[in-house]
Design a protein around this motif. Sequence first.
Motif, PDB file in Angstrom:
ATOM      1  N   PRO A  20       0.828  -1.202   0.000  1.00 26.04           N
ATOM      2  CA  PRO A  20       0.000   0.000   0.000  1.00 26.04           C
ATOM      3  C   PRO A  20       0.860   1.249   0.000  1.00 26.04           C
ATOM      4  CG  PRO A  20       0.073  -0.931   2.199  1.00 26.04           C
ATOM      5  CD  PRO A  20       0.878  -1.844   1.315  1.00 26.04           C
ATOM      6  N   HIS A  21       0.828   1.994  -1.089  1.00 17.27           N
ATOM      7  CA  HIS A  21       1.462   3.312  -1.150  1.00 17.27           C
ATOM      8  C   HIS A  21       0.317   4.301  -1.252  1.00 17.27           C
ATOM      9  CE1 HIS A  21       5.838   3.012  -1.458  1.00 17.27           C
ATOM     10  NE2 HIS A  21       5.627   1.838  -2.012  1.00 17.27           N
ATOM     11  N   THR A  22       0.293   5.243  -0.346  1.00 17.92           N
ATOM     12  CA  THR A  22      -0.822   6.188  -0.211  1.00 17.92           C
ATOM     13  C   THR A  22      -2.108   5.387  -0.137  1.00 17.92           C
ATOM     14  OG1 THR A  22      -1.128   6.611  -2.596  1.00 17.92           O
ATOM     15  CG2 THR A  22       0.458   7.981  -1.417  1.00 17.92           C
ATOM     16  N   ASP A  23      -3.069   5.587  -1.055  1.00 12.83           N
ATOM     17  CA  ASP A  23      -4.373   4.938  -0.935  1.00 12.83           C
ATOM     18  C   ASP A  23      -4.532   3.795  -1.917  1.00 12.83           C
ATOM     19  OD1 ASP A  23      -4.301   6.597  -3.104  1.00 12.83           O
ATOM     20  OD2 ASP A  23      -6.418   7.124  -3.009  1.00 12.83           O
ATOM     21  N   LYS A  24      -3.455   3.223  -2.426  1.00 12.14           N
ATOM     22  CA  LYS A  24      -3.543   2.185  -3.440  1.00 12.14           C
ATOM     23  C   LYS A  24      -2.605   1.040  -3.095  1.00 12.14           C
ATOM     24  CE  LYS A  24      -3.902   5.917  -6.856  1.00 12.14           C
ATOM     25  NZ  LYS A  24      -3.420   7.002  -5.985  1.00 12.14           N
ATOM     26  N   PHE A  25      -2.901  -0.146  -3.633  1.00 16.44           N
ATOM     27  CA  PHE A  25      -1.978  -1.268  -3.536  1.00 16.44           C
ATOM     28  C   PHE A  25      -1.159  -1.331  -4.820  1.00 16.44           C
ATOM     29  CE2 PHE A  25      -3.739  -2.401   0.242  1.00 16.44           C
ATOM     30  CZ  PHE A  25      -4.976  -3.028   0.222  1.00 16.44           C
ATOM     31  N   TYR A  26       0.122  -1.724  -4.700  1.00 12.05           N
ATOM     32  CA  TYR A  26       0.962  -1.892  -5.869  1.00 12.05           C
ATOM     33  C   TYR A  26       1.694  -3.221  -5.792  1.00 12.05           C
ATOM     34  CZ  TYR A  26       0.029   3.027  -6.541  1.00 12.05           C
ATOM     35  OH  TYR A  26      -0.610   4.220  -6.713  1.00 12.05           O
ATOM     36  N   VAL A  27       1.935  -3.815  -6.957  1.00 13.76           N
ATOM     37  CA  VAL A  27       2.606  -5.105  -7.030  1.00 13.76           C
ATOM     38  C   VAL A  27       4.115  -4.910  -6.973  1.00 13.76           C
ATOM     39  CG1 VAL A  27       2.878  -7.220  -8.372  1.00 13.76           C
ATOM     40  CG2 VAL A  27       0.711  -5.969  -8.431  1.00 13.76           C
ATOM     41  N   ALA A  28       4.789  -5.723  -6.178  1.00 13.04           N
ATOM     42  CA  ALA A  28       6.244  -5.665  -6.050  1.00 13.04           C
ATOM     43  C   ALA A  28       6.792  -7.066  -5.845  1.00 13.04           C
ATOM     44  CB  ALA A  28       6.641  -4.757  -4.887  1.00 13.04           C
ATOM     45  N   LYS A  29       8.102  -7.188  -5.926  1.00 16.49           N
ATOM     46  CA  LYS A  29       8.769  -8.475  -5.744  1.00 16.49           C
ATOM     47  C   LYS A  29       9.799  -8.343  -4.624  1.00 16.49           C
ATOM     48  CE  LYS A  29      11.523 -11.903  -8.290  1.00 16.49           C
ATOM     49  NZ  LYS A  29      12.163 -12.209  -9.602  1.00 16.49           N
ATOM     50  N   VAL A  30       9.810  -9.324  -3.714  1.00 13.77           N
ATOM     51  CA  VAL A  30      10.766  -9.335  -2.615  1.00 13.77           C
ATOM     52  C   VAL A  30      12.135  -9.765  -3.149  1.00 13.77           C
ATOM     53  CG1 VAL A  30      11.382 -10.353  -0.395  1.00 13.77           C
ATOM     54  CG2 VAL A  30       8.975  -9.870  -0.931  1.00 13.77           C
ATOM     55  N   THR A  31      13.148  -8.935  -2.972  1.00 15.03           N
ATOM     56  CA  THR A  31      14.490  -9.280  -3.444  1.00 15.03           C
ATOM     57  C   THR A  31      15.444  -9.622  -2.304  1.00 15.03           C
ATOM     58  OG1 THR A  31      15.174  -6.950  -3.468  1.00 15.03           O
ATOM     59  CG2 THR A  31      14.221  -7.842  -5.498  1.00 15.03           C
ATOM     60  N   LYS A  32      15.180  -9.110  -1.089  1.00 14.03           N
ATOM     61  CA  LYS A  32      16.000  -9.436   0.074  1.00 14.03           C
ATOM     62  C   LYS A  32      15.136  -9.419   1.332  1.00 14.03           C
ATOM     63  CE  LYS A  32      20.503  -7.641  -1.525  1.00 14.03           C
ATOM     64  NZ  LYS A  32      21.599  -6.677  -1.230  1.00 14.03           N
ATOM     65  N   CYS A  33      15.565 -10.190   2.342  1.00 19.37           N
ATOM     66  CA  CYS A  33      14.882 -10.216   3.635  1.00 19.37           C
ATOM     67  C   CYS A  33      15.903  -9.887   4.724  1.00 19.37           C
ATOM     68  CB  CYS A  33      14.284 -11.596   3.917  1.00 19.37           C
ATOM     69  SG  CYS A  33      13.293 -12.290   2.568  1.00 19.37           S
ATOM     70  N   GLU A  34      15.479  -9.134   5.722  1.00 16.84           N
ATOM     71  CA  GLU A  34      16.412  -8.757   6.786  1.00 16.84           C
ATOM     72  C   GLU A  34      15.688  -8.672   8.124  1.00 16.84           C
ATOM     73  OE1 GLU A  34      18.661  -4.686   7.798  1.00 16.84           O
ATOM     74  OE2 GLU A  34      19.424  -5.654   5.971  1.00 16.84           O
TER      75      GLU A  34
END
Length: 288
Positions: A20-34
């Motif tokens: 969720p960025h501002t009032d919308k959902f956007y698709v992304a890909k996880v590249t690293k975990c910490e």
Amino acid sequence: MAPKPRDRGAFRTGERVLVPHTDKFYVAKVTKCEKREDGWYYLLHYQGWNKKWDEWVEAGGIVKYDVKLVTSEEGGTAGPAGPRGGSGTAVGGATSGGGGAGGGGGTKRKAEEPASLVAAAVGPAAKFELALPPDLRQVLIADWERTIKAGQPRPLPRKPSVEDILGGYIKAVRKGATKKDGGTELEEELVGGLALYFDKALGQMLLYAAERQQYQDLMRQQAQSAEEPGVKPSKVYGGEHLLRLLTKLPELLPLTKYPCDSYNTLQLRLADFVKHLQSHRTAVFPKA
């Protein structure tokens, strides 16, 4: 015996997620975990965007990918993913006309723009940031799911109303203010401006399609009421819609062309107001 898989929290490297960025959902890909002291963080790459806009996001600011969410509430399938409107998948955006950003009607931006800044071309004073903490973003997500997925707009009038919330903030500021602080003049100016923005913007850009009939019915009832004609939206709507306004401010405020020093002061006051909402979120955003 097979080795136990490494603990990477709720999400895995390579996993597709919604952010969720501002009032919308956007698709992304996880590249690293910490793993950090305050929990899991994930480095996200927004599909179709330059890697320079990759960003670390806390677990509370990410939701599992659901293909049903990658469709606007009016049935239009969104386009390629990205953290801004122009070429990104925007899910559940409250835009002018009530449609999702993926379904048209939302503000479109160039793909070169970062996810965290407004870069409207009106000079250096236009750069304005307002980040919502994860728990307030979760309020927006839950509100979207209730309104769009479950088809249950919030009953009106909402308590506390936007007017009540803004008034509560001023009371809290007055309680802790001293003469050395310069009183509460700046905060009163802020809430007055927010109320004005809210009343003007609600019907244009803060409603989902599923809420527009409710809004039109309310306006019609008020027009016919001899007791309280023309009641302001800030007296009827509540915290969820106020959050939607806050997410729109980086788009709206550059149009006013504030001088830089005023922008800096405004950002500080808004950040304080967001902290107030966060610390009082149980009262400001009742579940009913």
